[in-house]
Design a protein around this motif. Structure first.
Motif, short mmCIF file in Angstrom:
data_model
loop_
_atom_site.label_atom_id
_atom_site.label_comp_id
_atom_site.label_asym_id
_atom_site.label_seq_id
_atom_site.Cartn_x
_atom_site.Cartn_y
_atom_site.Cartn_z
N ALA A 1 35.43 -19.85 -27.58
CA ALA A 1 35.40 -20.27 -26.03
C ALA A 1 34.56 -21.40 -25.97
N ILE A 2 34.91 -22.03 -24.98
CA ILE A 2 34.15 -23.33 -24.45
C ILE A 2 32.86 -23.00 -23.80
N THR A 3 31.71 -23.60 -24.49
CA THR A 3 30.47 -23.16 -24.23
C THR A 3 29.64 -24.50 -23.32
N LEU A 4 28.82 -24.34 -22.64
CA LEU A 4 27.94 -25.15 -21.83
C LEU A 4 26.50 -24.75 -21.87
N ALA A 5 25.63 -25.73 -22.43
CA ALA A 5 24.42 -25.64 -22.58
C ALA A 5 23.57 -26.51 -21.56
N ILE A 6 22.69 -26.06 -20.91
CA ILE A 6 21.83 -26.97 -19.92
C ILE A 6 20.53 -26.91 -20.21
N GLY A 7 19.89 -27.78 -20.08
CA GLY A 7 18.26 -27.77 -20.17
C GLY A 7 17.67 -29.09 -19.82
N ASP A 8 16.52 -29.31 -19.65
CA ASP A 8 15.67 -30.45 -19.32
C ASP A 8 14.87 -30.96 -20.28
N GLY A 9 14.40 -30.27 -21.28
CA GLY A 9 13.48 -30.63 -22.26
C GLY A 9 13.92 -31.08 -23.43
N ALA A 10 13.35 -31.44 -24.56
CA ALA A 10 13.68 -31.64 -26.10
C ALA A 10 13.88 -30.46 -26.62
N ASN A 11 13.27 -29.31 -26.15
CA ASN A 11 13.48 -27.95 -26.66
C ASN A 11 14.87 -27.36 -26.44
N ASP A 12 15.61 -28.19 -25.64
CA ASP A 12 16.90 -27.61 -25.20
C ASP A 12 17.87 -28.61 -26.07
N VAL A 13 17.51 -29.62 -27.00
CA VAL A 13 18.65 -30.39 -27.44
C VAL A 13 19.47 -29.83 -28.56
N GLY A 14 18.96 -28.92 -29.31
CA GLY A 14 19.64 -28.34 -30.40
C GLY A 14 20.53 -27.37 -29.74
N MET A 15 20.47 -26.73 -28.64
CA MET A 15 21.53 -25.79 -28.41
C MET A 15 22.60 -26.66 -27.49
N ILE A 16 22.12 -27.69 -26.82
CA ILE A 16 23.01 -28.75 -26.26
C ILE A 16 24.08 -29.16 -27.13
N GLN A 17 23.45 -29.64 -28.40
CA GLN A 17 24.32 -30.40 -29.32
C GLN A 17 25.06 -29.35 -29.99
N LEU A 18 24.94 -28.30 -30.19
CA LEU A 18 25.75 -26.90 -30.82
C LEU A 18 26.91 -26.63 -29.77
N SER A 19 26.83 -26.89 -28.37
CA SER A 19 27.59 -26.28 -27.69
C SER A 19 28.79 -27.08 -27.57
N SER A 20 30.17 -26.59 -27.10
CA SER A 20 31.18 -27.46 -27.06
C SER A 20 31.88 -27.35 -25.68
N LEU B 1 34.82 -29.46 -19.17
CA LEU B 1 33.77 -28.87 -18.17
C LEU B 1 34.71 -27.76 -17.27
N GLY B 2 36.09 -28.26 -17.34
CA GLY B 2 36.87 -27.23 -16.41
C GLY B 2 37.28 -26.01 -17.35
N GLN B 3 36.83 -25.81 -18.34
CA GLN B 3 37.22 -24.75 -19.22
C GLN B 3 36.09 -23.85 -19.96
N VAL B 4 35.15 -24.00 -19.27
CA VAL B 4 33.58 -23.38 -19.65
C VAL B 4 33.85 -21.70 -19.52
N LYS B 5 33.62 -20.97 -20.56
CA LYS B 5 33.33 -19.55 -20.32
C LYS B 5 32.20 -19.09 -20.26
N TYR B 6 31.16 -19.82 -21.33
CA TYR B 6 29.82 -19.31 -21.34
C TYR B 6 28.84 -20.50 -20.88
N ILE B 7 27.90 -20.13 -20.20
CA ILE B 7 26.84 -21.06 -19.82
C ILE B 7 25.27 -20.48 -20.40
N PHE B 8 24.85 -21.34 -21.21
CA PHE B 8 23.47 -21.21 -21.69
C PHE B 8 22.68 -22.11 -20.84
N SER B 9 21.69 -21.35 -20.12
CA SER B 9 20.59 -22.22 -19.34
C SER B 9 19.31 -21.89 -20.01
N ASP B 10 18.49 -23.06 -19.80
CA ASP B 10 17.03 -22.96 -19.88
C ASP B 10 16.70 -22.44 -18.41
#
Length: 800
Positions: free
Chosen positions: A781-800, A402-411
């Motif tokens: 880079a360290i990536t963070l994915a944020i979402g609130d639905g099942a449509n976001d599960v795939g990108m959350i799982q592939l983020s690091s 969480l302290g090393q995130v460079k990219y945030i992917f948000s729904d």
């Protein structure tokens, strides 16, 4: 838009099926699925409806767990030490001095993994064991979701979730309409409308269900959430009945404000579109773990060097002292055991110096992260009192990332915004009404001008257009004749906001049939015949309805983006300049804007156009393109009525938080299923976009055009390519599909890396995951994915 307009499309679709439309037949059995209804066993075997999102099973736990643990070089090292210690005469320590601690470490890690995966199993089990009413062998029975089979007829009650992908047969509402919420699929919390076929809408009882026999022919399972092609062949119908996306109820969706529905299961389990858009849970490796592995390799190399030096030194000492200290048995040359002695000596030193790599390192790190996860759960600053929701760290493996995130992917929907639209301002005949500074629209001046101002005719047309040109469905829960008792269900929150504010001003939309709309215009009941609905699309960027007014006039009402409405106006329109200034003011306030126009059609003009429209709407090939072309011919010479400004409420403090993240050097990518105009407006509201930035837009229809545009933009950046610039990129989902192709991927990545903000619109869950994976693999880079639905599960799982 366009959900309810499906009512008016059915007769055209049936005609299309008579002519052999593309949905009526399929080339061969390899490209379709055939499902029988009430006809015994299915012609093919389909997978069960059991689903699993867990990481391990009883059979796979041990191999997957050991594989994950021994990806850590330190564990491999200590396993080697354990093996060496079992060789007689080699270990200077006991045989189990390393085996016991290593076993303890692995057991602790296994317990942690089991605890976290048991939670997933419990959630899966709760879903699989949910009860649903199914009609099988002429009788109703309650059964678990996991027992539902393809071809079963299920009955879903209000507020229940659909157990599988279904074809809607009928519902408890008029015209077999039902309302669903798809927030788990596309993140949108507004209700969507689905429409049963007229040929099956009469089925309301078990006896009628028993008489329903036929087959459903549909496409093979795929992950496309927004499209469906199939046909329903029932014994009572002469020709196959086309099925489209309006008749599909997807797993993960929830039935809302509808007493019940009947549906036929077409896809089950992991064949459902929801599950096909979910990726398998990956074995993630944190950045700290990677660094630890590298340091372990360095220490291992240092250890080997020390062992080699010590072994050489030991052999030199042995050579010099073998005669002097003969009683130690150092004279081995005569027995030919020199090299064996050297090997044993090396292994002895290797075991002796193994503490150079601390065995407690990994378990200490894992224990700290495990406890840290509970501190996250207990953090009061991460508690939401409005929804009574605390933070919930479902895994402790990635805390330090969480302290090393460079990219945030948000729904967007439900993450950046509340998805609550509020009508704030409007412009009618060059006069602006309302204020962006007020929480509600003040209609006093508008209603006053409606009575006595020179622009009262334009105001009346403006209000009538908003009350009739939409796809909202009214409900009368009180079952009274009072228009004010009407409530609304809308697939678009914008349209809901518009009809709601009309109701507050006394222009009440309160009744809809497949062919008419009834409104109460400040006490006067008016019925408008709906002659045609020209649906909204991302290409057209507008919606139109052709109505016959109570005065027997034929009018076309059109609303859409200002860019497309303005270019379709008549040559002389005195209000264009003022309205454009008002639109600019609305946009500067971060409001979502729509332009409104209309025209009066003569009967001869309309009839001539209608002939061409019917030909286009029944065409077998390129139907959408032909209909759009014909629609464009009548959507000309419009009279500009005005514009609206709607606010999409952001989550609390979103702009401030995103600004702080930008200052911290973090790049923000917004991945949303919404249309481009919506996403861009939110981008401005969030301060992700501004007029001071170089705003780039990619909305190409072919791969060649996409590749050409990408390279043109890359050349535009020159030496600043792949460096952070004050620029933004907005890309449509269709164009993104081409951009992610091997021939365009690198250019797209170079262009995106050059922008401070990237917004991807109309993207599918799979595309979200592909974008995250592309950035993750290409940048390390360290990536963070944020979402609130099942449509976001795939990108959350592939983020690091």
């Amino acid at each position: 838009m366009g959900q309810n307009s499906s009512i008016n499309r059915y007769s055209r679709r049936i005609s299309d099926s008579f002519r052999g439309g593309r949905n009526s037949t399929f080339p061969n059995n390899d490209e379709k699925r055939i499902i029988t209804i009430n006809s015994g066993p299915q012609p093919a075997k389909f997978i069960s409806n059991f689903i699993s999102t867990s990481k391990y099973s009883i059979l796979t736990f041990l191999p997957k767990f050991l594989f994950e643990q021994f990806r850590k070089y330190s564990n491999i090292f200590f396993l080697c030490i354990v093996i060496f210690q079992q060789i007689p005469g080699v270990s200077p320590t006991g045989r189990y001095t390393t085996a016991v601690p290593l076993t303890f470490i692995l057991c602790c890690a296994a317990i942690k993994e089991i605890i976290e995966d048991v939670k997933r199993h419990i959630q899966d089990d709760a879903v699989n064991r949910r009860k649903v009413l199914i009609y099988r062998q002429g009788a109703w029975m309650f059964t678990a979701w996991q027992e539902v089979k393809v071809g079963d007829i299920v009955k879903v009650i209000d507020k229940e979730y659909f157990p599988a992908d279904l074809v809607l047969i009928s519902s408890g509402e008029p015209n077999s309409i039902c309302y669903i919420q798809t927030s788990n699929l596309d993140g949108e919390t507004n209700l969507k409308v689905r429409q049963g076929l007229p040929q099956t809408s009469h089925i309301k009882s078990s006896l009628q269900l028993k008489d329903l026999q036929g087959t459903v022919e549909c496409e093979l399972p795929n992950r496309n959430l927004y499209e469906f092609a199939g046909t329903l062949k029932v014994n009572s119908a002469t020709y196959p009945i086309p099925l489209g996306a309006d008749q599909i109820l997807l797993r993960g969706s929830q039935l809302k404000n509808t007493t019940w529905i009947y549906g036929v299961v077409i896809y089950s389990g992991h064949d459902t579109k929801l599950m096909m858009n979910s990726s398998a849970i990956p074995l993630k490796r944190t950045n700290v773990e990677q660094v630890t592995n590298k340091q372990t390799l360095f220490l291992l190399l240092l250890l080997i060097i020390l062992c080699v030096i010590s072994t050489i030194a030991g052999e030199i000492w042995t050579y010099k002292n073998k005669e002097k200290h003969w009683y130690l048995g150092l004279n081995l040359d005569e027995n030919g055991q020199t090299w064996q002695h050297i090997g044993y000596t090396f292994l002895t030193f290797f075991i002796l110096f193994n503490n150079l790599i601390p065995i407690s390192l990994q378990i200490t790190v894992d224990l700290v992260k495990f406890i840290q996860a509970y501190f996250i759960n207990w953090d009061k600053d991460m508690y939401d009192p409005d929804t009574d929701t605390p933070a919930n760290a479902r895994t402790s493996n990635l805390n330090e990332e969480l302290g090393q995130v460079k990219y945030i992917f948000s729904d967007k929907t439900g993450t950046l915004t509340k998805n609550e639209m509020v009508f704030k301002q409007c412009s009618i005949a060059g006069i602006m009404y309302g204020s962006g500074n007020l929480s509600e629209f003040n209609s006093y001046e508008l209603l006053k001008n409606l009575e006595e101002h020179d622009t009262r005719n334009e105001i009346r047309e403006f209000l009538t257009l908003l009350a009739t040109c939409h796809t909202v469905v009214p409900e009368n829960k009180m079952h009274t004749d009072l228009p004010t008792d009407a409530s609304y269900q809308a697939s678009s929150p914008d349209e809901y906001a518009l009809v709601t504010v009309m109701k507050e001003m006394g222009v009440v939309f309160f009744s809809r049939t497949p062919t008419s709309v009834t409104i109460n215009f400040r006490g006067e009941k008016e019925e408008y015949q709906i002659l045609n609905v020209l649906e909204f699309s991302s290409d057209r960027k507008r919606m139109s309805v052709i109505v016959q007014t109570p005065r027997n006039e034929i009018k076309l009402y059109c609303k859409g983006a200002d860019s497309v409405i303005m270019e379709r106006l008549g040559s002389q329109d005195n209000n264009v300049q003022l309205t454009s200034e008002h639109l600019e003011s609305f946009a500067n306030d971060g409001l979502r804007t729509l332009c409104l126009g209309y025209r009066i059609l003569t009967t001869e003009e309309y009839n001539e156009w209608l002939v061409k429209y019917r030909e286009a709407s029944t065409a077998i090939n390129n139907r959408n393109e032909l209909v759009a072309e014909i629609a464009d011919k009548i959507e000309q010479n419009l009279i500009l009525l005005g514009a609206t400004g709607i606010e999409d409420k952001l989550q609390d403090e979103v702009p401030q938080n995103l600004t702080m993240l930008h200052r911290a050097g973090i790049k923000i990518w917004v991945l949303t299923g919404d249309k481009k105009e919506t996403a861009v407006n939110i981008g401005y509201s969030c301060k992700l976009l501004s007029d001071q930035m170089l705003n780039l837009t990619l909305d190409e229809a072919t791969r060649d055009d996409t590749q050409r545009q990408l390279r043109q933009h890359c050349q535009q950046f020159g030496d600043s390519l792949r460096k952070e610039n004050l620029a933004s990129l907005v890309i449509e989902g269709q164009t993104l599909k081409y951009a992610l192709h091997a021939s365009c991927r690198q250019d797209f990545l170079d262009l995106a890396m050059s922008c401070k903000t990237v917004i991807c619109c109309r993207v599918s869950p799979k595309q979200k995951a592909e974008v995250v994976e592309l950035v993750k693999k290409s940048t390390d880079a360290i990536t963070l994915a944020i979402g609130d639905g099942a449509n976001d599960v795939g990108m959350i799982q592939l983020s690091s």
